[in-house]
Design a protein around this motif. Structure first.
Motif, short mmCIF file in Angstrom:
data_model
loop_
_atom_site.label_atom_id
_atom_site.label_comp_id
_atom_site.label_asym_id
_atom_site.label_seq_id
_atom_site.Cartn_x
_atom_site.Cartn_y
_atom_site.Cartn_z
N ALA A 1 0.80 -1.22 0.00
CA ALA A 1 0.00 0.00 0.00
C ALA A 1 0.83 1.27 0.00
CB ALA A 1 -0.95 -0.01 1.21
N CYS B 1 4.27 0.63 -4.52
CA CYS B 1 5.03 -0.53 -4.98
C CYS B 1 4.90 -0.59 -6.49
CB CYS B 1 4.47 -1.80 -4.33
SG CYS B 1 5.26 -3.31 -4.90
N ALA C 1 -2.99 5.66 -18.05
CA ALA C 1 -2.68 7.07 -17.81
C ALA C 1 -1.56 7.23 -16.78
CB ALA C 1 -3.94 7.81 -17.35
N LYS C 2 -1.62 6.43 -15.71
CA LYS C 2 -0.58 6.52 -14.68
C LYS C 2 0.77 6.11 -15.27
CE LYS C 2 -3.77 6.92 -11.32
NZ LYS C 2 -3.92 7.67 -10.10
N TYR D 1 2.07 8.85 -17.53
CA TYR D 1 2.54 9.99 -16.74
C TYR D 1 3.94 9.68 -16.18
CZ TYR D 1 2.73 13.31 -12.81
OH TYR D 1 3.11 14.29 -11.92
N MET E 1 9.20 3.31 -0.39
CA MET E 1 8.35 2.59 -1.34
C MET E 1 9.10 1.34 -1.83
SD MET E 1 6.45 5.59 -3.51
CE MET E 1 7.90 6.13 -4.36
N GLU F 1 -4.42 1.77 -11.43
CA GLU F 1 -5.26 2.87 -10.94
C GLU F 1 -5.02 3.13 -9.46
OE1 GLU F 1 -6.19 -0.13 -11.46
OE2 GLU F 1 -7.58 -0.81 -9.92
N THR G 1 -2.02 3.31 -8.08
CA THR G 1 -0.80 4.09 -7.92
C THR G 1 -1.21 5.56 -7.89
OG1 THR G 1 0.12 2.50 -9.48
CG2 THR G 1 1.55 4.29 -8.77
N THR G 2 -0.70 6.32 -6.91
CA THR G 2 -1.10 7.73 -6.86
C THR G 2 -0.06 8.61 -7.56
OG1 THR G 2 0.06 8.16 -4.79
CG2 THR G 2 -2.21 7.37 -4.62
N ARG G 3 -0.52 9.78 -7.96
CA ARG G 3 0.40 10.74 -8.57
C ARG G 3 1.54 11.07 -7.61
NH1 ARG G 3 -1.41 15.78 -11.95
NH2 ARG G 3 0.59 16.74 -12.36
N ALA G 4 1.20 11.18 -6.32
CA ALA G 4 2.23 11.50 -5.33
C ALA G 4 3.31 10.43 -5.30
CB ALA G 4 1.59 11.65 -3.95
#
Ligand SMILES: Cc1ncc(COP(=O)(O)O)c(C=O)c1O
Lengths: 452, 485
Positions: free
Chosen positions: A66, A69, A356-357, A360, A404, A428, A430-433
């Motif tokens: 979480a 990773c 998209a992730k 990016y 991470m 989806e 995975t966060t932008r941060a």
């Protein structure tokens, strides 16, 4: 004793009914010299609260994904809607056996009829079975099925881009048969180069999409080349990607397989997952695994039952299409609930978000001096290779240092790529941060070190 | 309200359960994907909102018979209680949300669970080499046969191509032999239901690779001459494989290694209480002698100074048979179960399983024919001999049981008893449940004489009656027709 409900007096009554005095008398069939009278090298039992404490402790020695990773390589961390756990967790599904008594198993059977339909739709094929153990075993069973469909051909062409676990599984199964596995190499762009490997001795060609380097294959041309050679084309597809990418059926493949973990199940250290298996209806008699069919009861009501069982080991024994008996039904049920929860639009959303992730991340990572995206031109989905200026192991340490978990160091699986290649996966979840943090960790690593 | 509609019939455009939040990065640029790589036709999956989705599956669940609602004496399947704690434990993030490619240092808890489970299974079987890799019993069988192949290849005995299998064996045994490239040869059962030694001696030889023996057998009998059998096969240079599906009857009482077993599988989804889940997932670890350990599949859990790790590269290993180390979630449940039992509990399980089976046997052996009517292990086989002349078959008795609130016993297996009915109560059932079952079985025996049509018509209480299975093959409908043609 845990889980044993009878009391000592129940037992005494029962022993008397059986006509013996002690528990030991029940084992008269076992010759005395074969009995084990010593203690077992197993610790004393625990109560439920003690067990929970121990399992909590053991779980705490592991690091959950979480925190961020970037491992994928066949097992992905996708979002799991609560309905999946809540519905799959119903005792009536969890504690039922294989639905051999259809009147008392319409729940499981109906769910599998729907599952088969959804898998067939996802794969773009006519029919699907009720699950295999996992993606590797599904691909292997597909090759065995192909060798029964196209007799007297002994060569199997497998792309080097197919997951190494699948290739190893296939080798293990085929080593003792006449079948011979030949690998099709990957070109400089990361795509499979079939060349003229598919010939008149080839019974099957197996590819994976996207392949293990994350590269999207030219499926149509592989299917066409295979067909022209008279061989069976098999595509192992990443189910999530099929919310967006061309399905094996659309591309003209004969058999489609895949691993279902991404459809509603946590990675859980590698399993249990389930295998998807789909093909044309005309091949049903050669298919491995259980198949549910629709029929009617004595009053004409719709009902479902296991069918074409004469393919299976409990009827056909040594001549069965496979030895599989217990499959991965409950995880497949999770897959069914997940697919129904997502629907076509939800699945497309998960796929495009994952893409998209990854895009990016790729854009930012590719821009760091010294880092390269070697297969950028071929195009990828949610996973790609990053070539680093230093060994991948060092890059992973730098990611570790920011709390991470890095990607897959490709050195063991693809030694020809050297030490510097990392396979990074994004979903989806995975966060932008997290991606920004990854980018900054790698930027710092790439920055020239101050000379001491 | 029609409660029998399929998801596809409930589907309505625009309905949906899974909707993600706002995308926190720029939208995907599909133009970066290669030409022709996109789907042109969306899959026709159901479109359904959360409440309707929940109702659908809750209604389906009610159409199942499960251990949680009914006695389930399904022979050979060991349908014991599946502890609910274990279902909660596997959801701990530290056990569910972990990736198999993480550095060993981050998954020491997972590896420790595997190692301790291996040690426990080694202790119970007396066989020191354990792999948790196989996905189910059948894959365990295949794994062991490949281990045997590798062993014979390494020792230059390549003419050993035959696998001897008693006629009472489960179908997976010969099917696994075929996949291993070996020839299955059937061994007859003698009058006592045990392996016929004369037949065995006539078939064993220098082409024998393995004898696959189920002990206790599928008739619920211990092969009391097992030591002699092992001696015969070993003398001929073959290996003994034990199908350990029935380990529940003997664990803690007798160790397979002590009666000459070289390799065996264990169905964790039977003996070790992991749930069957409507057909899986299971796990089929195998245990082998020291001599055979180097051939076990990859990866292996290895202990080193700085902790445990997975070794994918053992030089003599037969390789992988599936992805990753194993069905980890199933292994966690089995480990948790073993921890609850402890050494003492393991033995109590076997004793109570055998007691429960014998208790039913002595209460039913007059109303039903029990071909081998002597002390049994965890299960026994009876048949319809006393009901046959009324035209009552094992199937009719099974279906009538459904109407009385049970999951039936296993029927028509093993093949060596005509119209077999195989009853395995397991240790977790209480005497009162067994008494009720016995009373109902006796009532059915009476009905078979007085009102056989009642049995022929059963079941009548379920959502469907007997299904036309022939039609399912003649007019196959293997999926919902999503399109109108
Ligand atoms: C005696 C016996 N052997 C082997 C198996 C096969 O095990 P699995 O279904 O786990 O593959 C079973 C159960 O199905 C069995 O009862």
């Amino acid at each position: 004793m845990p889980f044993i409900q009878n009391s000592e007096s129940d037992r005494q009554e029962m022993l008397a009914a059986v006509g013996v005095r002690t528990m030991a008398d029940l084992f008269e069939q076992i010759p005395a010299e074969l009995r084990h009278n010593g203690p077992l090298p197993i610790d004393a039992g625990l109560s439920e609260d003690e067990l929970r404490a121990e399992m909590t402790e053991l779980a705490s020695w592991n690091t959950p994904m979480a925190a961020g990773c970037f491992l994928g390589a066949g097992m992905y961390r996708h979002f799991i809607p609560t309905v999946v756990d809540s519905l799959q967790g119903r005792h009536e599904f969890v504690t039922a056996y294989t639905p051999y008594q259809p009147e008392g198993s319409q729940g499981t059977l109906t769910a599998f009829f729907e599952f088969q339909t959804m898998v067939a739709e996802l794969m773009g094929m006519e029919i699907a079975n009720a699950s295999m153990y996992d993606g590797c075993s599904a691909a292997t069973e597909a090759v065995i099925m192909a060798s029964n469909l196209v007799r007297n051909r002994t060569k199997v062409v497998v792309s080097h881009g197919v997951h190494p676990h699948t290739r190893r599984t296939l080798e293990t199964y085929l080593k003792w048969t006449e079948m011979e596995v030949v690998e099709a190499p990957l070109g400089a762009d990361g795509r499979t180069e079939l060349g003229d490997l598919a010939d008149d001795n080839t019974c099957a060609v197996l590819v994976q999409n996207p392949n293990t380097l994350g590269v999207i294959e030219d499926l149509d041309s592989i299917a066409a080349t295979t067909q022209a050679a008279g061989a069976i084309s098999i595509c192992s597809a990443y189910p999530t990607s099929l919310g967006l990418l061309r399905s094996p059926g659309e591309a003209g493949f004969d058999i489609a397989v895949g691993d279902g973990q991404c459809l509603g199940t946590a990675p859980a250290f590698g399993g249990p997952s389930f295998g998807l298996f789909a093909c044309a209806q005309k091949h049903v008699r050669k298919m491995p695994g259980r198949i549910v069919g629709e029929t009617v009861d004595d009053k004409g009501r719709r009902g479902f039952a296991l069918t074409f069982q004469t393919r299976e080991q409990h009827i056909r024994r040594a001549k069965a299409t496979s030895n599989i008996c217990t499959n991965n039904a409950l995880i497949a049920l999770r897959g069914a609930i997940y697919m129904a929860a997502a629907g076509p639009h939800g699945l497309a959303e998960v796929a495009t978000y994952s893409l998209a992730k990854a895009q990016y991340a790729a854009k930012a990572l590719g821009a760091i001096p010294g880092f390269e995206l070697p297969y950028k031109d071929a195009g990828s989905f949610n996973e790609f290779v990053l070539k680093c200026p230093v060994p991948a192991a060092r890059v992973n340490k730098a990611i570790d240092a920011v709390g991470m978990i890095g990607g897959l160091d490709l050195k063991a699986w693809y030694p020809e790529l050297g030490e510097n290649c990392l396979l990074l996966a994004f979903t989806e979840t995975t966060t932008r941060a997290q991606i920004d943090q990854l980018v900054s960790a790698l930027t710092n690593l790439a920055a020239p070190q101050p000379v001491a | 309200m029609n409660k029998d509609t399929l998801l596809f019939e409930k589907s309505r455009p625009g309905h949906r359960t899974l909707r993600l939040g706002k995308l926190d990065v720029p939208a995907a640029d599909l133009s970066l994907l290669p030409k022709g790589s996109l789907r042109t036709k969306a899959p026709v999956l159901p479109e359904i909102g959360e409440l309707d989705l929940i109702r659908h599956y809750v209604l389906l669940s009610k159409k199942n018979i499960s251990i949680a609602d009914s006695f389930y004496p399904l022979g050979s399947c060991t349908m014991k209680y599946n502890p609910v704690t274990n279902e909660a434990v596997v959801q701990y993030p530290g056990l569910a949300d972990i990736h198999p490619e993480m550095d060993a240092g981050r998954v020491q808890g997972a590896l420790r669970i595997m190692k301790r489970l291996e040690d426990g299974l080694a202790g119970i079987t007396g066989l020191p080499g354990v792999t948790l890799h196989p996905a189910a019993g059948a894959q365990g069988e295949l794994t062991a046969l490949l281990v045997a192949n590798a062993h014979f290849e390494a020792t230059g005995q390549t003419k050993r191509t035959k696998v001897l299998i008693p006629d009472s064996a489960h179908g997976t045994n010969p099917a696994s032999a075929a996949i291993a490239g070996l020839e299955a040869v059937e061994i007859k059962s003698g009058k006592d239901g045990l392996v016929d030694l004369a037949d065995l001696e006539s078939k064993v030889g220098d082409d024998t690779a393995v004898l696959m023996i189920t002990n206790p057998s599928t008739l619920g009998l211990f092969e009391s001459k097992i030591a002699k059998i092992a001696e015969i096969v070993h003398k001929a240079g073959g290996l003994i494989y034990m199908d350990g599906a029935n380990l529940n009857a003997i664990m803690g009482i007798s160790r397979p290694a002590d009666f000459g077993v070289d390799m065996m599988h264990i169905n964790l989804h039977k003996t070790f209480s992991t749930p069957h889940g409507g057909g899986g997932p299971g796990a089929g670890p195998i245990c082998v002698t020291d001599e055979l350990t180097p051939y076990l599949p990859s990866p292996r859990v290895v202990e080193e100074e700085d902790g445990l790790r997975l070794d994918y590269n053992a030089p003599q290993s037969i390789g992988m048979l599936r992805g990753w180390p194993g069905n980890f979630g199933v292994l966690v449940r089995a480990y948790a179960y073993l921890r609850r039992l402890g050494a003492e509990g393991v033995k109590r399980v076997a004793e109570n399983a055998v007691l429960n089976a014998n208790y039913i046997r002595v209460k039913l052996n007059k109303a039903y024919h029990v071909p081998y009517d002597r002390m049994c292990m965890h299960e026994f086989v009876c048949n319809n001999k006393h009901q046959r002349e009324k035209g009552v078959h094992a199937l009719d008795i099974a279906k009538r049981l459904i109407d009385l609130g049970y999951h039936p016993m296993t029927i028509y297996f093993p093949l060596v008893v005509s119209e077999a009915m195989m009853i395995e109560p397991t240790e977790t059932e209480s005497k009162s449940t067994l008494d009720a079952f016995i009373a109902d079985m006796l009532m059915i025996a009476e009905e078979a004489q007085s009102d056989p049509d009642k049995l022929h018509a059963a079941p009548v209480t379920t959502c469907v009656g007997r299904l036309d299975e022939g039609r399912a093959v003649r007019e196959p409908k293997l999926r919902y027709a999503c399109y109108k043609d």
